[in-house]
Design a protein around this motif. Structure first.
Motif, PDB file in Angstrom:
ATOM      1  N   UNK A 175      27.847 -77.845  -5.046  1.00 31.78           N
ATOM      2  CA  UNK A 175      29.178 -77.357  -5.472  1.00 31.78           C
ATOM      3  C   UNK A 175      29.079 -76.498  -6.726  1.00 31.78           C
ATOM      4  N   UNK A 176      28.316 -76.972  -7.703  1.00 31.85           N
ATOM      5  CA  UNK A 176      28.207 -76.254  -8.977  1.00 31.85           C
ATOM      6  C   UNK A 176      27.589 -74.882  -8.797  1.00 31.85           C
ATOM      7  N   UNK A 177      26.455 -74.830  -8.117  1.00 37.24           N
ATOM      8  CA  UNK A 177      25.731 -73.556  -8.020  1.00 37.24           C
ATOM      9  C   UNK A 177      26.326 -72.610  -6.981  1.00 37.24           C
ATOM     10  N   UNK A 178      27.072 -73.137  -6.043  1.00 39.13           N
ATOM     11  CA  UNK A 178      27.772 -72.263  -5.099  1.00 39.13           C
ATOM     12  C   UNK A 178      28.961 -71.602  -5.789  1.00 39.13           C
ATOM     13  N   UNK A 179      29.666 -72.357  -6.592  1.00 41.84           N
ATOM     14  CA  UNK A 179      30.881 -71.837  -7.240  1.00 41.84           C
ATOM     15  C   UNK A 179      30.605 -71.036  -8.511  1.00 41.84           C
ATOM     16  N   UNK A 180      29.644 -71.489  -9.313  1.00 46.37           N
ATOM     17  CA  UNK A 180      29.397 -70.834 -10.598  1.00 46.37           C
ATOM     18  C   UNK A 180      28.316 -69.764 -10.540  1.00 46.37           C
ATOM     19  N   UNK A 181      27.232 -70.043  -9.818  1.00 48.15           N
ATOM     20  CA  UNK A 181      26.099 -69.108  -9.796  1.00 48.15           C
ATOM     21  C   UNK A 181      25.986 -68.316  -8.506  1.00 48.15           C
ATOM     22  N   UNK A 182      26.848 -68.636  -7.541  1.00 43.68           N
ATOM     23  CA  UNK A 182      26.892 -67.905  -6.263  1.00 43.68           C
ATOM     24  C   UNK A 182      25.542 -67.894  -5.545  1.00 43.68           C
ATOM     25  N   UNK A 183      24.822 -68.987  -5.655  1.00 47.36           N
ATOM     26  CA  UNK A 183      23.544 -69.091  -4.941  1.00 47.36           C
ATOM     27  C   UNK A 183      23.794 -69.316  -3.456  1.00 47.36           C
TER      28      UNK A 183
ATOM     29  N   UNK B 258      31.251 -74.398   2.116  1.00 47.78           N
ATOM     30  CA  UNK B 258      31.931 -73.838   3.297  1.00 47.78           C
ATOM     31  C   UNK B 258      31.499 -72.408   3.591  1.00 47.78           C
ATOM     32  N   UNK B 259      31.540 -72.060   4.853  1.00 44.19           N
ATOM     33  CA  UNK B 259      31.133 -70.716   5.286  1.00 44.19           C
ATOM     34  C   UNK B 259      31.957 -69.631   4.599  1.00 44.19           C
ATOM     35  N   UNK B 260      33.242 -69.901   4.419  1.00 45.92           N
ATOM     36  CA  UNK B 260      34.104 -68.900   3.780  1.00 45.92           C
ATOM     37  C   UNK B 260      33.632 -68.567   2.371  1.00 45.92           C
ATOM     38  N   UNK B 261      33.215 -69.578   1.649  1.00 50.62           N
ATOM     39  CA  UNK B 261      32.732 -69.359   0.285  1.00 50.62           C
ATOM     40  C   UNK B 261      31.406 -68.620   0.297  1.00 50.62           C
ATOM     41  N   UNK B 262      30.560 -68.939   1.254  1.00 50.72           N
ATOM     42  CA  UNK B 262      29.270 -68.254   1.377  1.00 50.72           C
ATOM     43  C   UNK B 262      29.473 -66.752   1.571  1.00 50.72           C
ATOM     44  N   UNK B 263      30.381 -66.382   2.474  1.00 52.06           N
ATOM     45  CA  UNK B 263      30.672 -64.968   2.726  1.00 52.06           C
ATOM     46  C   UNK B 263      31.264 -64.316   1.476  1.00 52.06           C
ATOM     47  N   UNK B 264      32.194 -65.010   0.854  1.00 50.31           N
ATOM     48  CA  UNK B 264      32.848 -64.494  -0.356  1.00 50.31           C
ATOM     49  C   UNK B 264      31.828 -64.264  -1.470  1.00 50.31           C
ATOM     50  N   UNK B 265      30.917 -65.214  -1.663  1.00 49.99           N
ATOM     51  CA  UNK B 265      29.897 -65.087  -2.706  1.00 49.99           C
ATOM     52  C   UNK B 265      28.956 -63.917  -2.448  1.00 49.99           C
ATOM     53  N   UNK B 266      28.494 -63.825  -1.208  1.00 52.95           N
ATOM     54  CA  UNK B 266      27.555 -62.753  -0.858  1.00 52.95           C
ATOM     55  C   UNK B 266      28.192 -61.383  -1.058  1.00 52.95           C
ATOM     56  N   UNK B 267      29.455 -61.248  -0.649  1.00 50.72           N
ATOM     57  CA  UNK B 267      30.151 -59.967  -0.801  1.00 50.72           C
ATOM     58  C   UNK B 267      30.354 -59.632  -2.274  1.00 50.72           C
ATOM     59  N   UNK B 268      30.712 -60.636  -3.065  1.00 52.60           N
ATOM     60  CA  UNK B 268      30.935 -60.408  -4.499  1.00 52.60           C
ATOM     61  C   UNK B 268      29.645 -59.980  -5.191  1.00 52.60           C
TER      62      UNK B 268
END
Length: 282
Positions: free
Chosen positions: A130-138, A165-175
């Motif tokens: 949760x931390x690294x997906x949301x803060x560091x976009x890993x 979640x998949x939605x966050x993964x796509x959002x992070x990669x695009x950002x």
């Protein structure tokens, strides 16, 4: 032999100094004091003292682990590695031989900490994801590798990845891709795409998502800068290669170098045509 005095230590209220036959014997933790129900004037044997010393050594390992975990969540492997190094350093500093039971005591400390919920690899992994997906976009692949390096079992990692979640993964990669395209002003479009793709791969995103994201990246700014970038790079390459080459060979070397840097072949040729005088052999 008798315990003639028990004194609470001034620097640590949880530790007590034990005196045997009016001589200081050793300091023990309050937990050890309670475990053996020690009291003043108690008669003790050499065997009793050995058991007390052994219990104190064992508890010292547990106490050190508690201090380590006070700084933040850790995995079982990280805790085991820390305690092993801590004891090795202590033996070296005090010039003493390793305790024959220290490996056992480390495992017992870990077992106790697990029972007390201080150690929980699943909880740790879920928090880490949760931390690294949301803060560091890993990306997922990178998070998996990092958790494996921390000694987390694969089935626990699989469960922890549900926190991403998949939605966050796509959002992070695009950002990440959009930000990279904005700040990497030194690359022409083709090279920018290549670099962006590599960056996303290093961040832990899979090939299919990278391809999807790349198509959404705004390359207009890079395209607008391409002529200026090409001209600057061509002049740089010209200065570099004209020392050893001229004419067709100079063009060939420059073309190879500039294509490796991501410039289009047709644009390179167009620049050379406009600057034909630079390639005239003297």
């Amino acid at each position: 032999m008798k315990i003639t005095r028990i004194e609470k230590q001034k620097k640590n209220s949880e530790r007590y100094s034990l005196y045997v036959d009016d001589e200081f014997w050793m300091g023990v933790n309050e937990a050890v004091l309670v475990k053996f129900a020690l009291f003043k004037a108690q008669t003790v044997t050499a065997k009793d003292l050995n058991e007390i010393a052994e219990a104190e050594y064992q508890h010292s390992i547990y106490s050190q682990a508690i201090k380590f975990l006070a700084h933040g969540l850790k995995t079982v492997k990280e805790t085991r590695d820390y305690l092993t190094k801590y004891l090795a350093d202590r033996h070296k500093e005090q010039e003493e031989q390793p305790h024959p039971n220290e490996a056992l005591y480390i495992e017992q400390a870990i077992e106790k900490l697990t029972e007390q919920k201080y150690l929980n690899d699943l909880f740790y992994s879920q928090s880490y994801v949760r931390t690294h997906a949301n803060l560091n976009q890993k990306g997922p692949a990178l998070l998996r590798r990092e958790l494996q390096q921390k000694g987390v079992a694969v089935h626990l990692i699989d469960e922890a990845m549900r926190e991403y979640p998949t939605e966050l993964e796509v959002e992070n990669a695009q950002a990440l891709a959009d930000k990279y395209a904005r700040i990497k002003k030194q690359y022409p479009p083709k090279k920018l795409i290549e670099k962006t793709r590599q960056m996303l791969h290093n961040k832990g995103y899979d090939h299919d998502l990278i391809q999807q994201v790349i198509h959404e990246v705004d390359l207009s700014a890079s395209a607008e800068r391409q002529d200026d970038l090409l001209a600057k790079e061509a002049e740089k390459q010209l200065r570099k290669w004209r020392r050893k080459h001229s004419g067709f060979q100079l063009k060939q070397k420059m073309t190879e170098s500039m294509m490796r840097k991501g410039f289009d072949y047709d644009l390179i040729k167009a620049w050379m045509a406009e600057n034909e005088e630079a390639f005239i052999e003297e």
